[in-house]
Enzyme design. Structure first.
Site, PDB file in Angstrom:
ATOM      1  N   TYR A  60       0.727   5.910  41.372  1.00  0.00           N
ATOM      2  CA  TYR A  60       1.756   4.925  41.658  1.00  0.00           C
ATOM      3  C   TYR A  60       1.481   3.669  40.840  1.00  0.00           C
ATOM      4  CZ  TYR A  60       3.383   7.442  45.866  1.00  0.00           C
ATOM      5  OH  TYR A  60       3.907   8.360  46.754  1.00  0.00           O
ATOM      6  N   GLY A 210      16.334   8.598  53.128  1.00  0.00           N
ATOM      7  CA  GLY A 210      17.362   9.597  52.883  1.00  0.00           C
ATOM      8  C   GLY A 210      18.070   9.981  54.164  1.00  0.00           C
TER       9      GLY A 210
END
Length: 282
Positions: A60, A210
């Protein structure tokens, strides 16, 4: 009432609403890198607001900004109740996108790199992340998971997890060593969620905004309807719906914005009625 905590591995009590660190360093894997001072401020505020589960990974980052280094800078010395989860397996390609996959021989080095970057002697939770950006591929994970099990036996890892897996891969891992958490796409296998709940394994959806775990993301129109009724944002309703799915589900919404952080964490106090849940899920 939604239970707010979960016992990870039967021993680490964590708040079910945690924080995902991917967006601290970058908006997307393709960049650009974000201001590290903003990431540090977000992390410190998250912990102030009660977050004690941070999900990160050594891949990341972008350019000179990396999530693990931000976590170390912002939060050292780490609080005793802070649980840091990381994942190994993906390898960044030339464009920064983690399109490659580490071999079993490479995993020890990746775990040791996470330990160095975070400045700790033992990782609380390490996932073996399998495959690419699509769903579970069905390949054997035994050789790679056995490496992590060995590192756990050496004391470098406290608990093990698997990510982007199907039921057979989870069973393969559990035959080697205890699995404390599964991190799959929110639209993952509901049977896998049921198994996790039955066996005390945390189910940690990635891309949690989501809209929950099920056959697909929550419908935007339904989200808007419930959010308007509750005086909440659609993101808050999505997070609350996720937490209402199962007591074994942990949410890890991520952001590089203080405003969005506080908005997301306020979902912890949002209560969805049976009518709300029915409207959301049709």
């Amino acid at each position: 009432m939604t239970i707010k905590t979960f016992s990870l591995g039967g021993e680490l009590t964590i708040n079910r609403l945690g924080f995902g660190a991917m967006r601290l360093a970058m908006g997307t894997f393709a960049g650009p890198a974000r201001d590290p001072e903003k990431g540090i401020a977000v992390l410190r505020r998250a912990v102030e607001l009660g977050v004690n589960h941070i999900d990160t990974a050594g891949f990341y980052g972008r350019d000179a900004v990396w999530a693990n280094e931000l976590i170390r800078t912002a939060l050292t010395p780490f609080r005793d109740d802070l649980v840091i989860a990381t994942k190994v397996g993906p390898l960044p390609g030339p464009n920064g996108v983690p399109s490659g996959q580490a071999t079993a021989d490479q995993l020890r080095g990746l775990v040791e790199a996470d330990l160095r970057c975070l400045g700790i002697n033992r990782l609380d939770l390490v996932y073996l992340r399998v495959g690419g950006t699509t769903g579970p591929g069905g390949e054997s994970i035994a050789e790679r998971f056995a490496v992590l099990a060995e590192l756990r036996a050496e004391g470098l890892i406290r608990h093990l997890g698997v990510s982007n897996v199907d039921g057979a891969q989870l069973a393969e891992a559990r035959a080697i060593a205890p699995v404390a958490a599964v991190q799959n796409r929110h639209t993952g296998d509901m049977g896998l969620l049921a198994e996790s709940e039955e066996t005390g394994i945390a189910y940690v959806p990635y891309f949690p905004l989501g809209g929950g775990v099920g056959s697909g993301p929550l419908d935007a129109e339904r989200l808007g309807k419930v959010a308007a009724r509750l005086g909440a944002t659609t993101a808050q309703v999505a997070i609350a719906s996720l937490l209402a799915t199962s007591p074994t589900v942990l949410a890890i919404p991520g952001t590089g914005s203080l405003e969005h952080l506080e908005e997301n964490l306020a979902a912890n106090d949002l209560r969805l009625s049976d009518e709300d849940l029915s409207d959301l899920r049709g």
